[in-house]
Design an enzyme around this catalytic site. Structure first.
Site, short mmCIF file in Angstrom:
data_model
loop_
_atom_site.label_atom_id
_atom_site.label_comp_id
_atom_site.label_asym_id
_atom_site.label_seq_id
_atom_site.Cartn_x
_atom_site.Cartn_y
_atom_site.Cartn_z
N ASP A 11 0.87 -1.16 0.00
CA ASP A 11 0.00 0.00 0.00
C ASP A 11 0.93 1.23 0.00
O ASP A 11 2.10 1.11 0.36
CB ASP A 11 -0.85 -0.06 1.28
CG ASP A 11 -1.68 1.17 1.49
OD1 ASP A 11 -2.44 1.53 0.59
OD2 ASP A 11 -1.56 1.79 2.56
N LEU A 12 0.41 2.38 -0.38
CA LEU A 12 1.28 3.56 -0.47
C LEU A 12 1.12 4.46 0.77
O LEU A 12 2.01 4.56 1.61
CB LEU A 12 0.96 4.34 -1.75
CG LEU A 12 1.78 5.59 -2.03
CD1 LEU A 12 3.27 5.29 -2.12
CD2 LEU A 12 1.31 6.27 -3.33
N ASP A 13 -0.06 5.10 0.86
CA ASP A 13 -0.30 6.05 1.94
C ASP A 13 -0.33 5.32 3.29
O ASP A 13 -1.14 4.43 3.50
CB ASP A 13 -1.65 6.74 1.68
CG ASP A 13 -2.06 7.64 2.83
OD1 ASP A 13 -1.18 8.13 3.54
OD2 ASP A 13 -3.27 7.84 3.02
N THR A 19 1.03 10.39 3.44
CA THR A 19 0.20 11.38 2.76
C THR A 19 -1.12 11.61 3.49
O THR A 19 -1.87 12.51 3.14
CB THR A 19 -0.07 10.96 1.30
OG1 THR A 19 -0.18 9.54 1.25
CG2 THR A 19 1.05 11.40 0.39
N LYS A 47 -8.96 6.46 5.78
CA LYS A 47 -7.71 5.82 5.35
C LYS A 47 -7.98 4.57 4.54
O LYS A 47 -8.74 3.70 4.97
CB LYS A 47 -6.85 5.48 6.57
CG LYS A 47 -6.21 6.71 7.17
CD LYS A 47 -5.22 6.36 8.26
CE LYS A 47 -4.61 7.62 8.82
NZ LYS A 47 -3.78 7.37 9.98
N GLY A 48 -7.36 4.50 3.38
CA GLY A 48 -7.46 3.31 2.54
C GLY A 48 -8.71 3.24 1.68
O GLY A 48 -8.80 2.40 0.80
N ARG A 51 -11.60 8.05 -2.93
CA ARG A 51 -11.92 9.48 -2.80
C ARG A 51 -13.42 9.71 -2.65
O ARG A 51 -13.87 10.43 -1.76
CB ARG A 51 -11.39 10.23 -4.01
CG ARG A 51 -11.37 11.74 -3.83
CD ARG A 51 -10.86 12.42 -5.09
NE ARG A 51 -9.61 11.84 -5.55
CZ ARG A 51 -9.10 12.03 -6.77
NH1 ARG A 51 -9.72 12.79 -7.65
NH2 ARG A 51 -7.96 11.46 -7.13
N SER A 116 -2.37 0.51 -4.38
CA SER A 116 -2.90 1.71 -3.69
C SER A 116 -4.25 2.12 -4.26
O SER A 116 -4.50 1.97 -5.45
CB SER A 116 -1.90 2.86 -3.88
OG SER A 116 -2.48 4.09 -3.49
N ALA A 117 -5.10 2.67 -3.38
CA ALA A 117 -6.40 3.18 -3.82
C ALA A 117 -6.27 4.54 -4.49
O ALA A 117 -7.21 5.02 -5.13
CB ALA A 117 -7.32 3.31 -2.61
N SER A 118 -5.10 5.16 -4.37
CA SER A 118 -4.97 6.55 -4.82
C SER A 118 -4.86 6.70 -6.34
O SER A 118 -4.14 5.96 -6.99
CB SER A 118 -3.74 7.19 -4.17
OG SER A 118 -3.61 8.51 -4.64
N ASN A 120 -3.60 9.40 -7.37
CA ASN A 120 -2.45 10.30 -7.43
C ASN A 120 -1.14 9.56 -7.15
O ASN A 120 -0.11 10.20 -6.90
CB ASN A 120 -2.60 11.42 -6.40
CG ASN A 120 -3.78 12.33 -6.73
OD1 ASN A 120 -3.82 12.92 -7.80
ND2 ASN A 120 -4.77 12.39 -5.84
N LYS A 147 -10.85 -1.01 -1.90
CA LYS A 147 -10.67 -1.86 -0.73
C LYS A 147 -11.87 -1.63 0.20
O LYS A 147 -12.34 -0.50 0.28
CB LYS A 147 -9.37 -1.48 0.01
CG LYS A 147 -8.10 -1.58 -0.84
CD LYS A 147 -6.93 -0.91 -0.14
CE LYS A 147 -5.73 -0.77 -1.05
NZ LYS A 147 -4.62 -0.02 -0.47
N GLU A 171 0.02 -3.25 4.66
CA GLU A 171 -1.12 -2.31 4.72
C GLU A 171 -1.24 -1.61 6.06
O GLU A 171 -0.96 -2.21 7.10
CB GLU A 171 -2.42 -3.10 4.53
CG GLU A 171 -3.09 -2.92 3.20
CD GLU A 171 -3.70 -1.55 2.95
OE1 GLU A 171 -3.81 -0.74 3.89
OE2 GLU A 171 -4.07 -1.29 1.81
N ASP A 172 -1.70 -0.36 6.03
CA ASP A 172 -1.92 0.36 7.30
C ASP A 172 -3.41 0.51 7.63
O ASP A 172 -3.75 0.99 8.70
CB ASP A 172 -1.30 1.77 7.24
CG ASP A 172 -2.08 2.70 6.33
OD1 ASP A 172 -2.40 2.27 5.19
OD2 ASP A 172 -2.39 3.82 6.75
P1 B16 Z 1 -6.85 9.85 -4.04
P2 B16 Z 1 -3.64 4.06 -0.13
C1 B16 Z 1 -5.56 5.90 -0.23
O1 B16 Z 1 -4.24 5.54 -0.47
C2 B16 Z 1 -5.67 6.76 1.01
O2 B16 Z 1 -5.30 6.01 2.16
C3 B16 Z 1 -7.10 7.24 1.18
O3 B16 Z 1 -7.18 8.08 2.31
C4 B16 Z 1 -7.52 8.00 -0.09
O4 B16 Z 1 -8.88 8.42 0.00
C5 B16 Z 1 -7.35 7.09 -1.31
O5 B16 Z 1 -5.99 6.66 -1.38
C6 B16 Z 1 -7.70 7.80 -2.61
O6 B16 Z 1 -6.73 8.78 -2.85
O7 B16 Z 1 -7.86 10.87 -3.65
O8 B16 Z 1 -5.44 10.40 -4.15
O9 B16 Z 1 -7.25 9.09 -5.29
O10 B16 Z 1 -3.58 3.99 1.37
O11 B16 Z 1 -4.56 3.02 -0.75
O12 B16 Z 1 -2.29 4.11 -0.77
MG MG Z 2 -2.87 3.18 3.29
#
Ligand code: B16
Ligand code: MG
Length: 226
Positions: A11-13, A19, A47-48, A51, A116-118, A120, A147, A171-172
């Site tokens: 996982d990233l964040d 972040t 978290k996780g 958006r 990662s769910a992000s 970005n 997730k 994972e966190d």
């Molecule tokens: P974005 P991860 C997740 O990253 C974050 O933990 C979560 O808080 C955020 O809403 C999600 O990414 C979406 O991020 O708005 O940048 O697309 O923990 O899966 O790396």
């Molecule tokens: Mg995370």
């Protein structure tokens, strides 16, 4: 050393970079504009998760409902503030122990993917110099479901050509640990056992993690029925 795995999915964040503080500041700004009470504790629930799901949680805290178009606009607004902050990130924001552990994985010939769910993730990986450490990158731009659905990790395993049972997820977030379990993968929770009790193993950070610890993991995980 005989390892019971062939790949690590990160996982990233919250695992490789922090972040979460930037997500919090951006959601907080939106919450303030909408007059929604929003604390750091509330932020834990975001978290996780994706958006749009984060926005739903935020709006529910204020008992507010918006049209789909308005929701898209609010999420885009939050993202603009968030991107402004992560655009200034650099390698100093990589979490302690992350680089050493990624190198140890490579030295042990383990395959490495991001899960990662992000949406970005690319920007963050480029700005911190982490990009080069991955054999495959699966992020929010490549998935349909968030997730705790296992999609992000199953796509990671597939991209690496490794069976889920031979992967371990770092994972966190509780949602991410559940995703790993549902995908038939073992997991290492990074953070508190109170939140991550479903993980195969929990450590406070990657700084406390060694490959030797993986040699003693149970050899398989039971898939949770969906
Ligand atoms: P974005 P991860 C997740 O990253 C974050 O933990 C979560 O808080 C955020 O809403 C999600 O990414 C979406 O991020 O708005 O940048 O697309 O923990 O899966 O790396
Ligand atoms: Mg995370």
């Amino acid at each position: 050393m005989t390892l019971p795995i062939q790949a690590c999915l990160f996982d990233l964040d919250g695992v490789l970079v922090d972040t979460a503080k930037y997500h919090y500041l951006a959601w907080r700004r939106l919450a303030d504009e909408l007059d929604i009470p929003f604390t750091q504790e509330d932020n834990e629930r975001l978290k996780g998760v994706s958006r749009m799901e984060s926005l739903s949680i935020l709006l529910s805290l204020g008992g507010l409902t918006y049209s789909p178009e308005e929701r898209e606009r609010l999420a885009a607004r939050k993202n603009e503030w968030y991107v402004e902050m992560i655009s200034r990130m650099n390698e100093s924001e990589i979490l302690p122990g992350a680089l050493d552990f990624l190198s140890a994985c490579r030295d042990a010939n383990l395959k490495v993917a991001l899960g990662s769910a992000s949406k970005n993730a690319s920007l963050i990986l480029h700005n911190t110099g982490l990009y080069a450490h991955f054999d495959a990158i699966i992020d929010g731009t490549k998935t349909q479901t968030a997730k705790p659905d296992p999609e992000v990790f199953l796509l990671g395993a597939e991209a690496l050509g490794v069976e889920p049972s031979a992967c371990i997820v770092f994972e966190d977030a509780a949602a991410g640990i559940e995703a790993a379990k549902r995908g038939g993968m073992r997991s290492v929770g990074i953070g508190s056992p109170d939140i991550l009790h479903e993980a195969t193993l929990v450590v406070p950070s990657l700084e406390a993690m060694t490959l030797e610890q993986l040699t003693t993991l149970p050899t398989s995980t039971k898939e949770i029925p969906r």
